[in-house]
Design an enzyme around this catalytic site. Structure first.
Site, PDB file in Angstrom:
ATOM      1  N   HIS A 272      13.441  11.579   5.533  1.00 18.03           N
ATOM      2  CA  HIS A 272      13.965  11.190   4.224  1.00 18.03           C
ATOM      3  C   HIS A 272      14.480  11.967   3.273  1.00 18.03           C
ATOM      4  CE1 HIS A 272      14.060   7.252   2.015  1.00 18.03           C
ATOM      5  NE2 HIS A 272      15.157   7.629   2.114  1.00 18.03           N
TER       6      HIS A 272
ATOM      7  N   ASP B 114       2.583   7.881   3.236  1.00 19.76           N
ATOM      8  CA  ASP B 114       3.779   7.215   2.247  1.00 19.76           C
ATOM      9  C   ASP B 114       3.035   6.164   1.298  1.00 19.76           C
ATOM     10  OD1 ASP B 114       5.997   6.898   1.325  1.00 19.76           O
ATOM     11  OD2 ASP B 114       7.179   6.347   3.373  1.00 19.76           O
ATOM     12  N   ASP B 115       3.273   6.479   0.021  1.00 19.64           N
ATOM     13  CA  ASP B 115       2.755   5.290  -0.912  1.00 19.64           C
ATOM     14  C   ASP B 115       1.292   4.948  -1.063  1.00 19.64           C
ATOM     15  OD1 ASP B 115       5.580   5.369  -1.213  1.00 19.64           O
ATOM     16  OD2 ASP B 115       5.718   2.976  -1.242  1.00 19.64           O
TER      17      ASP B 115
ATOM     18  N   CYS C 168       9.475   8.796  -2.976  1.00 20.00           N
ATOM     19  CA  CYS C 168       9.307   9.640  -1.960  1.00 20.00           C
ATOM     20  C   CYS C 168      10.236  10.974  -1.661  1.00 20.00           C
ATOM     21  CB  CYS C 168       9.706   8.720  -0.592  1.00 20.00           C
ATOM     22  SG  CYS C 168       9.209   7.183  -0.687  1.00 20.00           S
TER      23      CYS C 168
ATOM     24  N   ASP D 288       2.773  10.821  -1.105  1.00 19.93           N
ATOM     25  CA  ASP D 288       4.112  11.355  -1.771  1.00 19.93           C
ATOM     26  C   ASP D 288       4.423  10.817  -3.173  1.00 19.93           C
ATOM     27  OD1 ASP D 288       4.611   8.785  -0.779  1.00 19.93           O
ATOM     28  OD2 ASP D 288       6.783   9.295  -0.056  1.00 19.93           O
ATOM     29  N   ASN D 289       3.511   9.609  -3.349  1.00 15.50           N
ATOM     30  CA  ASN D 289       3.966   9.064  -4.943  1.00 15.50           C
ATOM     31  C   ASN D 289       2.691   7.864  -5.007  1.00 15.50           C
ATOM     32  OD1 ASN D 289       6.520   8.008  -2.981  1.00 15.50           O
ATOM     33  ND2 ASN D 289       4.972   6.240  -3.901  1.00 15.50           N
TER      34      ASN D 289
HETATM   35 CA    CA Z   1       6.746   7.052  -0.762  1.00 12.02          CA
END
Ligand code: CA
Length: 532
Positions: free
Chosen positions: A171, A75-76, A117, A337-338
Site C-alpha cells: 500500500h 492492519d487496523d 495505513c 499501523d493505526n
Molecule cells: Ca490500517
C-alpha cells in the site's frame, strides 16, 4: 508575633524550594540535544547508550553477524485489542502469544502511528513524517502516490549486507518504481494495496449494487489497479499468482505466514542477517475467517476470529525463530499501523482512548507496541516513554551498526531509540510526538501533556512556517494531561483557564522549531487529491 513571622518565612521557603525542585525535576523541562541539523533533537543518556553498545558488541562477538530485525505490522488492530493491553479474553478474543511476547519483552504503551495505513507504513520505512514523505492518505483504486524519491530502511540495510523481505500488505504505490522489490527488498510476497479494495465490491452483502450486476462487476474487474497476490525478487518484474477473491483473501494471512516461516528458516543458513517486515492483511475490514477460524473466538465474530488468527501467527513466527536458533539474535517489534476502524461495526477493534482510525485523537494513532529480544531486552518491562514508528527506521539502522547510512540530505523525524529498548532501565529518547492530520499539524505531545489544535493551527504548513500563524491562535489550543485524562475529555483551554498555561512556552517553542524546519526542508506535495 515574632513566631508567626518565622512560621510564615519557613512556609515561604518550603513552598519556594518545593516549586524549585518540581521545576528542576519536571520531565517537561528536559532538554533535547541536536545531533544533526536534519534530524529531530533527542534526549541523550550516556549511561544507557553505553549499556546498549556493550550488549550489542557482546552479541556481535558471539554470533559473528549483525542482528536480524523482524517487524510484525498488523492492519487496523486497536491499542486495546491484545490481552496485555487490556483487551484479549475480556473482549472476546484471547491473545496468548502476543501477551507472551509482551511479558517476555518491553511493552510500549505510548507507541504512535499515523491516522491511516499508508502514511504510517511510509513513515516506518523512511523515518519521515507524512509532511516530509508526502503520503498523506492511502492511494485507492489505482490513484497515484507512492514512495517516490524516498529512501527506505530496506535499501540502506541491504547496502549494509542485510537480506530483506516484505511479506503481506504494501500500500505504498503500485507503479513499478514504487514496488517493494525496487525499493530495497530482496523478496516481496503479498499484495500492493489493501484487502477491502479487492473484495468489497465482490461481496453482495456490502455492495449488492455492484456484485449483483454482472456488467458493473466487470467494470470493477477492468479498473486499473492490481487485484492479485503477487511476488517479486529484487529488480524483477512483478509476478501475478492468483486473483484475490473472497475465499483467497480469507486465507491470505496463512499464505503470508507460510512464506515468512520459510524465509526465517532459509535465513538461518545464511551468513548475512535479515530484515523482514511481516505486514498482515487482517484485521482490516472486511474480515473473512480463514479455514478453520470461523467461530474460533469466544465472541464468534469475524473480527475476533481474525484477532485469534493474527495471534496464532505471531506464535508461529516466534516459534520458528526459536526452532532455527535465531531468537537471541533477532529484534522483534510488534505493532499496528493505526487505531481501530470504528466506522465499520462490528468488524472493528478496540481502543480505550478517544476517537479511532482516521483521527488524531489518541484512539486514532496510539497503537500497541512490543519490543522483544531474548537476552537483550529485559523481560517484563513496561514503559510509557514516547515511541513514534518513525523511530523504527533509525533504530533499525543503529542496531544493524549502519547508523552512518542515515541520509543527510533530507529531514529525518525518526530518533534512534536503541538504548531505550536495550538498556535495562532505558528511557525514551523522544521529546515530542507531532500529530498530523494529512498535511495539517493537529496536535503535539510532550511527556504526558497533549496539545490539541482543534482549529488545525497550521492550515497551510508552508504558510505557517513563514508567518508562525499558529502562535496567533495559541489561545485555542486544548491541553490534556493524558495520564489523568486519556480520553481527552476535559480540556484546559490554554490562555482562558489557568491550567497548563505554564506549559505553553514549551509547546510553542516546539511548534516554532518544527515548522521552522519546513523552511529548509519544505513539505512534500501529495500525489492524491486532498481535503482542503
Ligand atoms: Ca490500517
Amino acid at each position: 508575633m515574632m513566631m508567626t513571622r518565622k512560621v510564615a518565612l519557613l512556609f515561604f521557603v518550603l513552598i519556594f524550594s518545593s516549586v524549585t525542585i518540581v521545576w528542576a525535576t519536571n520531565p517537561l523541562l528536559k532538554k533535547a540535544v541536536v545531533t544533526a541539523e536534519n534530524m529531530e533533537p533527542s534526549y541523550q543518556f550516556p549511561a544507557q547508550i553505553e549499556e546498549a553498545n556493550v550488549k550489542l558488541a557482546k552479541l556481535y562477538k558471539k554470533t559473528g553477524k549483525r542482528p536480524n530485525i523482524l517487524i510484525m505490522l498488523v492492519d487496523d488492530m486497536g491499542w486495546g485489542d491484545p490481552g496485555s493491553f487490556g483487551g484479549g479474553a475480556a473482549i472476546g478474543a484471547p491473545t496468548p502469544h502476543i501477551d507472551k511476547l509482551a511479558s517476555e519483552g518491553l511493552k510500549l504503551t505510548s507507541t504512535y502511528a499515523q491516522p491511516t495505513c499508508s502514511p504510517t507504513r511510509a513513515t516506518m520505512m523512511t523515518g519521515r513524517l507524512p509532511i516530509h514523505h508526502g503520503i498523506y492518505r492511502p492511494p485507492m483504486y489505482g490513484e497515484p502516490g507512492g514512495l517516490d524519491g524516498e529512501i527506505t530502511s530496506a535499501q540502506l540495510l541491504s547496502e549494509a549486507g542485510y537480506l530483506t523481505a516484505l511479506v503481506g500488505k504494501w500500500h505504498l504505490g503500485e507503479l513499478p518504481a514504487q514496488q517493494p522489490q525496487n525499493l530495497g527488498y530482496d523478496e516481496f510476497f503479498g499484495f500492493l494495496a489493501v484487502s477491502d479494495m479487492y473484495t468489497d465490491w465482490r461481496d453482495p452483502a456490502f455492495s449488492p449494487e455492484i456484485a449483483n450486476r454482472p456488467e458493473v462487476l466487470q467494470a470493477f474487474e477492468n479498473a486499473p489497479f492490481n487485484k492479485n497476490l503477487v511476488q517479486a525478487h529484487k529488480g524483477e518484474k512483478l509476478e501475478e499468482l492468483v486473483k484475490i477473491t473472497i475465499p483467497v483473501l480469507a486465507n491470505l494471512d496463512q499464505k503470508f505466514a507460510d512464506y515468512t516461516v520459510d524465509f526465517i528458516q532459509r535465513m538461518a543458513k545464511e551468513d548475512q542477517p535479515f530484515f523482514a517486515v511481516h505486514a498482515f492483511s487482517k484485521v482490516h475490514y472486511d474480515n473473512y475467517p480463514a479455514d478453520g477460524y470461523a467461530g474460533k473466538s469466544p465472541s464468534g465474530y469475524p473480527y475476533k476470529d481474525g484477532i485469534i488468527e493474527v495471534d496464532d501467527i505471531v506464535g508461529r513466527l516466534i516459534k520458528t525463530l526459536h526452532e532455527t536458533g535465531q531468537a537471541e539474535n533477532t529484534l522483534v517489534f510488534f505493532t499496528s499501523d493505526n487505531g481501530p476502524e470504528e466506522d465499520n461495526f462490528p468488524d472493528s477493534g478496540h481502543t480505550p482512548f478517544r476517537g479511532a482510525k482516521g483521527t488524531t485523537w489518541e484512539g486514532g494513532v496510539r497503537v500497541p507496541g512490543i519490543a522483544w529480544w531474548p537476552g537483550m531486552i529485559k523481560a517484563g518491562r513496561t514503559s510509557d516513554g514516547l515511541f513514534d514508528l518513525a523511530d523504527l527506521f533509525t533504530t533499525s539502522l543503529a542496531v544493524a551498526g549502519a547508523k552512518d547510512k542515515v541520509p543527510t540530505d533530507r529531514y529525518i523525524d525518526g530518533i534512534d531509540q536503541n538504548s531505550f529498548l536495550l538498556a535495562d532501565d532505558g528511557e525514551s529518547n523522544r521529546r515530542t510526538v507531532f500529530y498530523f492530520f494529512q498535511d495539517k499539524l493537529a496536535a503535539l505531545r510532550i511527556h504526558n501533556i497533549k496539545f490539541n489544535n482543534y482549529l488545525f493551527i497550521s492550515e497551510n504548513p508552508a504558510k505557517a512556517a513563514k508567518s508562525n500563524t499558529f502562535l496567533q491562535k495559541a489561545s485555542y489550543v486544548w491541553a490534556h494531561d493524558l495520564s489523568i485524562d486519556p480520553k481527552e475529555r476535559f480540556p484546559a483551554i490554554t490562555g482562558h483557564t489557568p491550567r497548563f498555561t505554564w506549559a505553553v512556552p514549551m509547546m510553542t517553542q516546539e511548534v516554532v522549531r518544527y515548522l521552522g524546519n519546513l523552511r529548509k526542508y519544505p513539505p512534500k506535495k501529495s500525489k492524491v487529491m486532498m481535503l482542503k
